[in-house]
Design an enzyme around this catalytic site. Structure first.
Site, mmCIF file in Angstrom:
data_model
loop_
_atom_site.group_PDB
_atom_site.id
_atom_site.type_symbol
_atom_site.label_atom_id
_atom_site.label_comp_id
_atom_site.label_asym_id
_atom_site.label_seq_id
_atom_site.Cartn_x
_atom_site.Cartn_y
_atom_site.Cartn_z
ATOM 1 N N LYS A 139 30.137 51.037 51.683
ATOM 2 C CA LYS A 139 31.276 50.235 51.190
ATOM 3 C C LYS A 139 32.307 51.195 50.633
ATOM 4 O O LYS A 139 31.966 52.298 50.188
ATOM 5 C CB LYS A 139 30.824 49.283 50.076
ATOM 6 C CG LYS A 139 31.724 48.088 49.906
ATOM 7 C CD LYS A 139 31.365 47.015 50.897
ATOM 8 C CE LYS A 139 32.123 45.738 50.682
ATOM 9 N NZ LYS A 139 31.510 44.630 51.439
HETATM 10 P P1 NAD Z 1 40.323 38.088 50.887
HETATM 11 O O1 NAD Z 1 41.123 39.194 50.344
HETATM 12 O O2 NAD Z 1 40.652 37.576 52.251
HETATM 13 O O3 NAD Z 1 40.375 36.833 49.884
HETATM 14 C C1 NAD Z 1 40.018 36.962 48.551
HETATM 15 C C2 NAD Z 1 40.367 35.692 47.800
HETATM 16 O O4 NAD Z 1 39.909 35.808 46.443
HETATM 17 C C3 NAD Z 1 41.851 35.424 47.727
HETATM 18 O O5 NAD Z 1 42.093 34.034 47.909
HETATM 19 C C4 NAD Z 1 42.209 35.836 46.301
HETATM 20 O O6 NAD Z 1 43.342 35.172 45.812
HETATM 21 C C5 NAD Z 1 40.963 35.414 45.574
HETATM 22 N N1 NAD Z 1 40.837 36.044 44.249
HETATM 23 C C6 NAD Z 1 41.049 37.339 43.914
HETATM 24 N N2 NAD Z 1 40.863 37.525 42.597
HETATM 25 C C7 NAD Z 1 40.516 36.317 42.087
HETATM 26 C C8 NAD Z 1 40.210 35.868 40.775
HETATM 27 N N3 NAD Z 1 40.227 36.686 39.730
HETATM 28 N N4 NAD Z 1 39.893 34.550 40.614
HETATM 29 C C9 NAD Z 1 39.900 33.692 41.686
HETATM 30 N N5 NAD Z 1 40.188 34.084 42.937
HETATM 31 C C10 NAD Z 1 40.493 35.377 43.143
HETATM 32 O O7 NAD Z 1 38.812 38.554 50.808
HETATM 33 P P2 NAD Z 1 37.556 38.066 51.675
HETATM 34 O O8 NAD Z 1 37.414 38.977 52.831
HETATM 35 O O9 NAD Z 1 37.645 36.608 51.896
HETATM 36 O O10 NAD Z 1 36.370 38.413 50.673
HETATM 37 C C11 NAD Z 1 35.985 37.543 49.615
HETATM 38 C C12 NAD Z 1 34.577 37.857 49.170
HETATM 39 O O11 NAD Z 1 33.690 37.742 50.302
HETATM 40 C C13 NAD Z 1 34.347 39.283 48.644
HETATM 41 O O12 NAD Z 1 33.359 39.244 47.651
HETATM 42 C C14 NAD Z 1 33.810 40.027 49.862
HETATM 43 O O13 NAD Z 1 33.055 41.163 49.508
HETATM 44 C C15 NAD Z 1 32.956 38.941 50.468
HETATM 45 N N6 NAD Z 1 32.663 39.140 51.896
HETATM 46 C C16 NAD Z 1 33.657 39.250 52.813
HETATM 47 C C17 NAD Z 1 33.340 39.418 54.160
HETATM 48 C C18 NAD Z 1 34.385 39.478 55.232
HETATM 49 O O14 NAD Z 1 34.020 39.483 56.423
HETATM 50 N N7 NAD Z 1 35.674 39.500 54.911
HETATM 51 C C19 NAD Z 1 31.994 39.506 54.550
HETATM 52 C C20 NAD Z 1 30.995 39.377 53.585
HETATM 53 C C21 NAD Z 1 31.339 39.193 52.261
#
Ligand code: NAD
Length: 453
Positions: A139
């Site tokens: 990561k």
């Molecule tokens: P992203 O950047 O597309 O979206 C993140 C979202 O979280 C946004 O809507 C943002 O406004 C919100 N956010 C940020 N800070 C916040 C806060 N303090 N309170 C409330 N909301 C908040 O990110 P993503 O890719 O959707 O990832 C989100 C989570 O999923 C992370 O923990 C990431 O590690 C996990 N994840 C993502 C993937 C992937 O394929 N993108 C895979 C596995 C896990």
């Protein structure tokens, strides 16, 4: 015109007192001042300890897996649109490559820290092992807020970061993907930067250096929604096993980016209504249910849910105490502590985010009988489809969406079954069971290969 060549001013780094960001509060950003920092890596290590004890993991394997193999930290300068130069701090943590190349996302976020990346890299090792993928865990990312820079600046920051990483990544060594604050466009810039450093004849052979690319640039269909899709397959499996009819049920989603929005859209096709949603700008409630698809389009255009009509603004506290059926946290880690857990009034939490429940929060949830589909299983669809992308790149193939979804569904159901089996075998909760399954595979490989030399 001045005779002396103008030198760009360096407006970063900040004073040394602000420079030790790995010591800064790791997450979340909305903790009250004075509250002790959340040590995410420590939390993940304790989960490892618990599962290791249950399966009697040999000490030497436990020791090896308790720390990342490599911790790469780099500083790199980027010329901003103003002409000033700003210094950025980038990370890549490589936790384990015993099962295959390091694999894991790149996060661009202002609160990211070394501690977070170590925890997230370890989670990737467990996830890849549980999902049966030939990958290890990694990561990384950059500690900054991508919303505060222009598109051109973002491109230069991304390219300089991947250039600084140089040979520390590669299609057979370490394969980044999108995470919070990054997306398919980020991966296109990353791939192009890497391709331009390996020499003309190698260029096409390194297409698989990152996954989550745009489709025309070597990505796969189904990757954009993959994490949400995997989460939905998991929820469906849970519903089937618990005789729970999803039709007409209420969904709460925290974080409406890639994971949160795709999950809400896919669940809406199954008759689940999105009653409340939150992101970094605030929280909205609509008892009639939001149109998840329209809200997703709105966020794609505007960057957040702020200003979306058809919803009533509510506080974070009100959000957590709403009545619902399924809660999908899809933002940051450590969002559900004991207070949120006490307030939550749902039947199921499906962890889209990594580490959204603190151990104390989780204890309260379990006591209340709220079931948790843990991150390592529930959001494993993203890396699984990343693997499909990598395979297609290597074979110069392109699969259709039906093929990707069919394989993903099988993979999620298979992993789910193994976790359920482990809960019974070890008389434990889902999270610990996920770790047990993941560790058992790692143990087999260590015992077969033994320690070099
Ligand atoms: P992203 O950047 O597309 O979206 C993140 C979202 O979280 C946004 O809507 C943002 O406004 C919100 N956010 C940020 N800070 C916040 C806060 N303090 N309170 C409330 N909301 C908040 O990110 P993503 O890719 O959707 O990832 C989100 C989570 O999923 C992370 O923990 C990431 O590690 C996990 N994840 C993502 C993937 C992937 O394929 N993108 C895979 C596995 C896990």
């Amino acid at each position: 015109m001045s005779a002396t060549p103008s030198r760009p001013a360096i407006n970063e780094p900040a004073p040394s007192s602000r420079r030790h960001d790995e010591e800064a509060v790791s997450s979340p950003t909305n903790l009250p001042p004075g509250q002790p920092r959340y040590e995410f890596f420590h939390v993940v290590q304790r989960y490892l300890d618990k599962a290791a004890k249950l399966i009697q993991l040999p000490d030497y394997i436990h020791q090896i897996l308790s720390q990342p193999k490599n911790e790469i930290i780099c500083h790199f300068p980027v010329k901003m649109d103003s002409g000033q130069v700003r210094l950025f701090k980038g990370y890549r943590i490589q936790h384990s490559n015993i099962l295959g190349p390091y694999k894991g996302g790149m996060r661009f976020h202002e609160s990211a820290s070394l501690d977070d990346f170590k925890a997230l890299a370890a989670l990737m090792t467990w996830k890849c092992s549980l999902m049966g993928l030939p990958f290890g865990g990694g990561k990384g990312g950059i500690k900054f807020n991508p919303r505060t820079v222009s598109r051109n600046e973002l491109q230069r920051i991304t390219r300089r970061f991947f250039h600084a990483l140089g040979g520390n990544i590669g299609p057979d060594y370490d394969i980044p993907a999108p995470d919070m604050g990054t997306n398919a466009q980020t991966m296109a810039w990353a791939m192009d930067t890497y391709m331009n450093t390996v020499g003309m004849v190698q260029k096409q052979a390194v297409l698989g250096v990152v996954t989550g690319k745009p489709i025309a640039s070597g990505g796969t269909v189904g990757r954009e929604k993959a994490t949400g899709q995997g989460l939905v397959y998991c929820i469906l499996e849970w519903a089937k096993r618990n005789h729970f009819d999803l039709e007409g049920k209420k969904l709460l989603v925290q974080g409406f980016g890639n994971v949160g929005s795709h999950t809400a859209v896919l669940l809406s096709h199954l008759g689940v209504s999105l009653a409340a949603v939150g992101d970094h700008t605030g929280y909205l409630y609509n008892p009639e249910g939001f149109n998840a698809h329209r809200l997703q389009k709105y966020v794609e255009e505007k960057g957040s849910i702020a200003g979306y009509p058809n919803g009533k603004a509510i506080t974070r506290e009100e959000f957590f105490s709403l009545q619902g059926d399924i809660f999908v946290p899809a933002a940051l880690e450590n969002q559900i502590g004991p207070a949120e857990a006490e307030a939550l009034n749902v039947k199921l939490i499906a962890e889209g985010a990594n580490g959204p429940c603190s151990p104390e929060g989780e204890a309260v949830l379990l006591k209340k009988g709220i079931e948790i589909l843990p991150d390592v299983l529930a959001n494993g669809g993203g890396v699984t489809v990343s693997y499909y992308e990598w395979v297609q790149n290597r074979r110069s193939e392109s699969w259709d969406l039906a093929e990707v979804d069919r394989r993903l569904k099988d993979a999620m159901e298979h992993a789910y079954s193994r976790v359920v089996h482990a809960t019974r075998q070890h008389q434990t909760d889902y999270r610990t069971a996920c770790y047990c399954v993941a560790l058992e595979r790692l143990q087999r490989v260590y015992e077969e290969r033994e320690i070099f030399p």
